[in-house]
Design an enzyme around this catalytic site. Structure first.
Site, PDB file in Angstrom:
ATOM      1  N   GLY A 181       0.824  -1.197   0.000  1.00  0.00           N
ATOM      2  CA  GLY A 181       0.000   0.000   0.000  1.00  0.00           C
ATOM      3  C   GLY A 181       0.863   1.253   0.000  1.00  0.00           C
ATOM      4  O   GLY A 181       2.093   1.204   0.052  1.00  0.00           O
ATOM      5  N   VAL A 182       0.196   2.408  -0.046  1.00  0.00           N
ATOM      6  CA  VAL A 182       0.889   3.684  -0.138  1.00  0.00           C
ATOM      7  C   VAL A 182       1.161   4.224   1.261  1.00  0.00           C
ATOM      8  O   VAL A 182       0.343   4.093   2.156  1.00  0.00           O
ATOM      9  CB  VAL A 182       0.040   4.692  -0.935  1.00  0.00           C
ATOM     10  CG1 VAL A 182       0.702   6.055  -0.972  1.00  0.00           C
ATOM     11  CG2 VAL A 182      -0.185   4.173  -2.351  1.00  0.00           C
ATOM     12  N   GLY A 183       2.326   4.843   1.451  1.00  0.00           N
ATOM     13  CA  GLY A 183       2.598   5.509   2.709  1.00  0.00           C
ATOM     14  C   GLY A 183       3.986   5.248   3.234  1.00  0.00           C
ATOM     15  O   GLY A 183       4.778   4.483   2.664  1.00  0.00           O
ATOM     16  N   ASN A 184       4.294   5.918   4.343  1.00  0.00           N
ATOM     17  CA  ASN A 184       5.647   5.850   4.894  1.00  0.00           C
ATOM     18  C   ASN A 184       5.969   4.488   5.485  1.00  0.00           C
ATOM     19  O   ASN A 184       7.122   4.050   5.439  1.00  0.00           O
ATOM     20  CB  ASN A 184       5.820   6.952   5.943  1.00  0.00           C
ATOM     21  CG  ASN A 184       5.877   8.333   5.318  1.00  0.00           C
ATOM     22  OD1 ASN A 184       6.509   8.517   4.278  1.00  0.00           O
ATOM     23  ND2 ASN A 184       5.208   9.291   5.913  1.00  0.00           N
ATOM     24  N   GLU A 231      -0.579  -2.343  -6.985  1.00  0.00           N
ATOM     25  CA  GLU A 231      -1.315  -1.254  -7.637  1.00  0.00           C
ATOM     26  C   GLU A 231      -0.399  -0.090  -7.959  1.00  0.00           C
ATOM     27  O   GLU A 231      -0.494   0.520  -9.016  1.00  0.00           O
ATOM     28  CB  GLU A 231      -2.402  -0.702  -6.704  1.00  0.00           C
ATOM     29  CG  GLU A 231      -3.392  -1.685  -6.188  1.00  0.00           C
ATOM     30  CD  GLU A 231      -4.151  -1.070  -5.041  1.00  0.00           C
ATOM     31  OE1 GLU A 231      -5.374  -0.928  -5.182  1.00  0.00           O
ATOM     32  OE2 GLU A 231      -3.545  -0.724  -4.011  1.00  0.00           O
ATOM     33  N   ILE A 254      -6.389   1.720  10.008  1.00  0.00           N
ATOM     34  CA  ILE A 254      -6.660   2.685  11.069  1.00  0.00           C
ATOM     35  C   ILE A 254      -6.690   1.993  12.423  1.00  0.00           C
ATOM     36  O   ILE A 254      -6.116   2.482  13.389  1.00  0.00           O
ATOM     37  CB  ILE A 254      -7.985   3.433  10.797  1.00  0.00           C
ATOM     38  CG1 ILE A 254      -7.817   4.351   9.585  1.00  0.00           C
ATOM     39  CG2 ILE A 254      -8.429   4.236  12.018  1.00  0.00           C
ATOM     40  CD1 ILE A 254      -9.098   5.030   9.139  1.00  0.00           C
ATOM     41  N   GLY A 257      -7.608  -0.624  -3.009  1.00  0.00           N
ATOM     42  CA  GLY A 257      -7.438  -2.002  -3.453  1.00  0.00           C
ATOM     43  C   GLY A 257      -7.053  -2.955  -2.350  1.00  0.00           C
ATOM     44  O   GLY A 257      -6.783  -4.132  -2.619  1.00  0.00           O
ATOM     45  N   LYS A 306      -2.405   9.894  17.621  1.00  0.00           N
ATOM     46  CA  LYS A 306      -2.680  11.149  18.332  1.00  0.00           C
ATOM     47  C   LYS A 306      -1.863  11.248  19.615  1.00  0.00           C
ATOM     48  O   LYS A 306      -2.385  11.527  20.702  1.00  0.00           O
ATOM     49  CB  LYS A 306      -4.180  11.286  18.638  1.00  0.00           C
ATOM     50  CG  LYS A 306      -5.078  11.392  17.418  1.00  0.00           C
ATOM     51  CD  LYS A 306      -4.899  12.716  16.704  1.00  0.00           C
ATOM     52  CE  LYS A 306      -5.886  12.843  15.549  1.00  0.00           C
ATOM     53  NZ  LYS A 306      -5.698  14.108  14.792  1.00  0.00           N
TER      54      LYS A 306
END
Length: 502
Positions: free
Chosen positions: A269-272, A294, A364, A388, A408
């Site tokens: 997936g996308v992200g750091n 993807e 999440i 996806g 948070k």
């Protein structure tokens, strides 16, 4: 500029500016636009459309459209049109803050849908009739064939379905993209479906170009603008620890004979966090890796350059500005190792299952039994969408979900008694990873899954309370298969909404 990229004489006659092209899109239209994770989206026509909408709205005239894309786009598209209240309905994925706000305020309708479902649903007519397609391409051949840009996404479907097509020819995209794409035209709806003949990530089964009857193309707009993507942050300590846990797990799986020495095709997936895992693979023991995913991020380009990654298949890039420059400067090297496909192939369940993809996605929150929420904050507010992740999680050989154990600044535990929204059920989730550790849930009944998730993944500040909840639920006599205290199951989320801390 035209002579360089628009070689078809018939289509040169349809060159016009973005304002004139935007005027051809009527209010109330369903518009299919190119774009996938900030790559290959139209840059000029959406902004001209937004300017028209603003003028109409200032005079009290309604002017909104519905937008279908491949996935997220960028501020020049989603942001510009959302800012002027120009989007009636959006699908299938977005990540724009203005869109997100208006969706959560009920001012924009949103259909969040598995990306593999979009093309079949569109062909079946579930979204209505597609009026116009606005597609970015890297060029047009002398015969009128369309050279895809930095993403394919649903472009083939939009071109085939739309009554009219507007092309943006972007001189800012590398001309060397020509030859990187594999556009498969063999999909069909039941009962006419045939097997997709793809058995390896680097295999090509389709065509080099997108096809569109010239009579459908009503405008050609020239642009010269880069894709807009943010720089990726350096992996923080939590991301590095998550990556370390996952790489140790892969090594154990290889030793146990459940994975080959070069693993199986990777989806990320996308992200750091995803980029941290890819960075870890660069330093790890695995060679001759492959990817069937993807999106290609910076980390995968680095793996290709190092030789660790032999080949990669995707539907789009999602690159930082530095990586975009590297792609353009070394396009011949990458073109031999990268295949970009339509997303109905990149995300196709049949192909994912056949190749045995290792699916690695963010989340999440996860609950004690392995249900995962990847889309909604506190159960009701959409963040981005499922994208996806479900396509790969349900059909991959391994299904991994990753996140830091708190959010948070420690106010939120990402491991909770019950998720506030379910995107991936416990049946589709095999591995949960936080910086605290990795929980392998395969072959475990529900209560054993709960104990493993608490022990390995929960933050120490929340672990005793999770264990207390689980033990009291188990002792309640309300059912020992999947113990819950219904009066408390979502109390952590309620407490956060009331006090700002779980």
């Amino acid at each position: 500029m035209s002579a360089q990229r628009i070689l078809c004489p018939r289509l040169r006659q349809r060159i016009m500016d973005a304002d004139a092209a935007a005027a051809l899109i009527p209010a109330g239209a369903n518009v299919g636009m190119s774009g996938f994770t900030g790559a290959g989206y139209p840059k000029a026509v959406p902004q001209a459309l937004a300017a028209r909408m603003r003028a109409h709205h200032d005079h009290g005239e309604a002017d909104r459209i519905s937008i279908w894309t491949g996935a997220s786009t960028a501020p020049e598209l989603d942001g510009a049109l959302a800012e002027v209240d120009g989007i009636e309905l959006r699908l299938p994925y977005q990540s724009d803050p203005v869109c997100r706000q208006k969706i959560n305020e009920g001012r924009m309708e949103y259909i969040d849908i598995h990306l593999s479902h979009v093309a079949p649903y569109a062909w079946a007519g579930f979204f209505g009739k597609l009026d116009v397609a606005v597609i970015e391409v890297a060029g047009i051949t002398e015969q009128g064939e369309l050279i895809p840009s930095s993403s394919i996404g649903n472009n083939k479907t939009w071109i085939d379905l739309a009554d009219r097509v507007i092309l943006e020819v972007n001189h800012g995209q590398s001309a060397g993209l020509d030859g990187m794409h594999d556009v498969y035209y063999g999909t069909a709806l039941p009962p006419h479906r045939q097997p997709i003949p793809l058995t390896g990530p680097q295999q090509r089964i389709g065509e080099r170009y997108l096809h569109c009857p010239p009579e459908k193309i009503i405008a050609v707009v020239e642009t010269n603008a880069p894709d807009r993507n943010s720089r990726f942050s350096e992996p923080d300590e939590a991301s590095r620890r998550i990556a370390g846990h996952l790489l140790e797990f892969f090594s154990r799986e290889v030793d146990a004979g459940r994975l080959p020495a070069n693993l199986l095709p990777l989806q990320s997936g996308v992200g750091n966090i995803a980029n941290a895992v890819l960075a870890g693979l660069a330093d790890g023991p695995f060679e001759n890796l492959t990817a069937y995913t993807e999106v290609l991020q910076d980390g995968m380009l680095s793996l290709l350059k190092s030789g660790k990654l032999a080949s990669a298949s995707a539907t789009a890039f999602s690159l930082s500005p530095d990586a975009n420059r590297d792609l353009a400067e070394h396009i011949d090297f990458y073109r031999d190792r990268i295949v970009l496909r339509p997303q109905e192939i990149s995300n196709h369940p049949e192909v994912i299952r056949r190749l045995g993809v290792i699916a690695m996605n963010g989340m999440i929150e996860a609950d004690l039994y392995g249900n995962v929420n990847s889309t909604h904050v506190m159960g009701t507010r959409i963040m981005n969408g499922i994208g996806g992740s479900g396509d790969f999680a349900r059909n991959g050989y391994l299904s991994v979900f990753m996140t830091p154990s708190t959010a948070k600044e420690g106010a939120i535990s990402t491991i909770v008694p019950m998720v506030s929204h379910v995107d991936h059920t416990e049946h589709d989730v095999q591995i949960v990873v936080t910086e605290q550790g990795l929980a392998d849930l395969r072959g475990l009944p529900p209560r054993e899954r709960a104990r493993r998730i608490i022990e390995h993944c929960a933050h120490p500040d929340f672990r005793p309370r999770l264990l207390d909840y689980f033990e009291r639920a188990s002792a309640s006599g309300r059912g020992l298969h999947t113990p819950h205290l219904l009066s408390e199951a979502l109390s952590w989320h309620e407490r956060y909404e009331q006090t700002g801390r779980m």
